[in-house]
Design an enzyme around this catalytic site. Structure first.
Site, mmCIF file in Angstrom:
data_model
loop_
_atom_site.group_PDB
_atom_site.id
_atom_site.type_symbol
_atom_site.label_atom_id
_atom_site.label_comp_id
_atom_site.label_asym_id
_atom_site.label_seq_id
_atom_site.Cartn_x
_atom_site.Cartn_y
_atom_site.Cartn_z
ATOM 1 N N HIS A 114 2.177 4.346 -3.104
ATOM 2 C CA HIS A 114 1.965 5.782 -2.818
ATOM 3 C C HIS A 114 3.536 6.289 -3.376
ATOM 4 O O HIS A 114 3.243 7.315 -4.048
ATOM 5 C CB HIS A 114 1.780 6.086 -1.442
ATOM 6 C CG HIS A 114 0.319 6.188 -0.754
ATOM 7 N ND1 HIS A 114 -0.867 6.764 -1.472
ATOM 8 C CD2 HIS A 114 -0.037 5.317 0.416
ATOM 9 C CE1 HIS A 114 -1.674 6.382 -0.562
ATOM 10 N NE2 HIS A 114 -1.399 5.638 0.488
ATOM 11 N N HIS A 142 0.868 -1.260 0.011
ATOM 12 C CA HIS A 142 0.075 0.078 -0.198
ATOM 13 C C HIS A 142 0.822 1.268 0.249
ATOM 14 O O HIS A 142 0.731 2.198 -0.988
ATOM 15 C CB HIS A 142 -0.787 -0.125 1.149
ATOM 16 C CG HIS A 142 -1.605 1.100 1.410
ATOM 17 N ND1 HIS A 142 -2.921 1.316 1.270
ATOM 18 C CD2 HIS A 142 -1.229 2.440 1.766
ATOM 19 C CE1 HIS A 142 -3.534 2.363 1.664
ATOM 20 N NE2 HIS A 142 -2.347 3.173 1.976
ATOM 21 N N GLU A 143 1.824 1.292 0.944
ATOM 22 C CA GLU A 143 2.551 2.361 1.130
ATOM 23 C C GLU A 143 3.764 2.490 -0.098
ATOM 24 O O GLU A 143 4.107 3.599 -0.833
ATOM 25 C CB GLU A 143 3.632 2.454 2.373
ATOM 26 C CG GLU A 143 2.525 2.304 3.523
ATOM 27 C CD GLU A 143 1.658 3.518 3.741
ATOM 28 O OE1 GLU A 143 1.848 4.604 2.885
ATOM 29 O OE2 GLU A 143 0.644 3.311 4.194
#
Length: 263
Positions: free
Chosen positions: A67, A63-64
């Site tokens: 980003h 998820h990170e």
């Protein structure tokens, strides 16, 4: 989850983009605990807990990373200098977001909240659209992971009664991905949903939001304990899970195994 922090750009800095040993270890721990759960080796509850917990941290890293990768492609090279492209969970650390809130959400409420914090220097992003896409990348990763898990589950689980505990944990992991995607898509300060719309808000609106922004996620967590709000949230989650073909009975089994200490 993203936030902004201006830092000095160092184009010539040497950075690593290989997966960190910690991330590789988490993937191996997920595989080993999944194998143990599949073969019923060891305490089932503890094994399921390790499997789901490790897989959840792996998904947090992804998820990170999403980003950071979108930010990197959009002009912010500082994410590479900070180690965000190495998938190292220790690089995505913010005490409140990375430890306290995710722990409370999963252990008490059974809700997946991506808890990392990627610091993006938004001065280097090329447009408002790029800013929105950086925030959107996280929830979209959870949606993609949920879809992949659902395909595996619906392909193999319905006709496999020998490994029902494994598929229960697998279903609960899918549930966490869906709750993370739904929750993190809400337009609440501190969550990615707000980050998507933030570039298009006026300075006047942002000034009004600023005083409550540090407490918004905690307030949301409190609101989720109110029955009507809780029911509305899980109705949305349940709709998505039904669409993915994940039965509630498997999710309930997986959550019960994951929270083995509750008896």
């Amino acid at each position: 989850m993203t936030t902004g922090e201006p830092v000095r750009q160092r184009p010539g800095a040497s950075v690593s983009r290989w997966p960190s040993p910690i991330f590789v270890g988490l993937v191996l721990a997920t595989a080993v605990s999944g194998w143990a759960l599949w073969n019923r080796s060891g305490p089932t509850g503890l094994t399921a807990f390790v499997f789901v917990a490790c897989a959840w941290v792996v998904s947090l890293c992804l998820h990170e990373f999403a980003h950071a990768m979108v930010a990197f492609r959009s002009g912010d090279r500082t994410v590479a200098e900070r180690g965000y492209l190495t998938l190292d969970p220790l690089k995505y650390t913010h005490f409140a977001y990375s430890i306290l809130l995710p722990l409370l959400f999963v252990l008490l409420g059974g809700i997946g909240l991506p808890g990392g914090a990627v610091f993006i220097d938004r001065r280097y992003l090329r447009s408002r659209l790029a800013n929105s896409l950086v925030s959107l990348a996280g929830p979209m990763t959870n949606i993609l992971l949920a879809a992949v898990l659902a395909v595996v589950f619906t392909t193999f689980a319905p006709n496999d009664m020998l490994h029902v505990e494994f598929w229960g944990a697998f279903a609960f992991l899918t549930f966490l991905q869906v709750t993370a995607a739904v929750l993190n898509s809400l337009p609440v300060p501190g969550l990615d949903g707000f980050g998507v719309i933030q570039p298009y808000l006026s300075n006047k609106v942002l000034r009004k939001v600023a005083p409550v922004a540090p407490y918004a996620v905690l307030l949301l967590f409190v609101l989720l304990w109110i029955p009507p709000v809780n029911q509305a949230f899980f109705s949305i989650v349940g709709w998505f899970l039904a669409l993915l073909g994940i039965p509630e009975v498997y999710i309930a089994l997986g959550q019960r195994l994951f929270q083995f200490w509750m008896g």
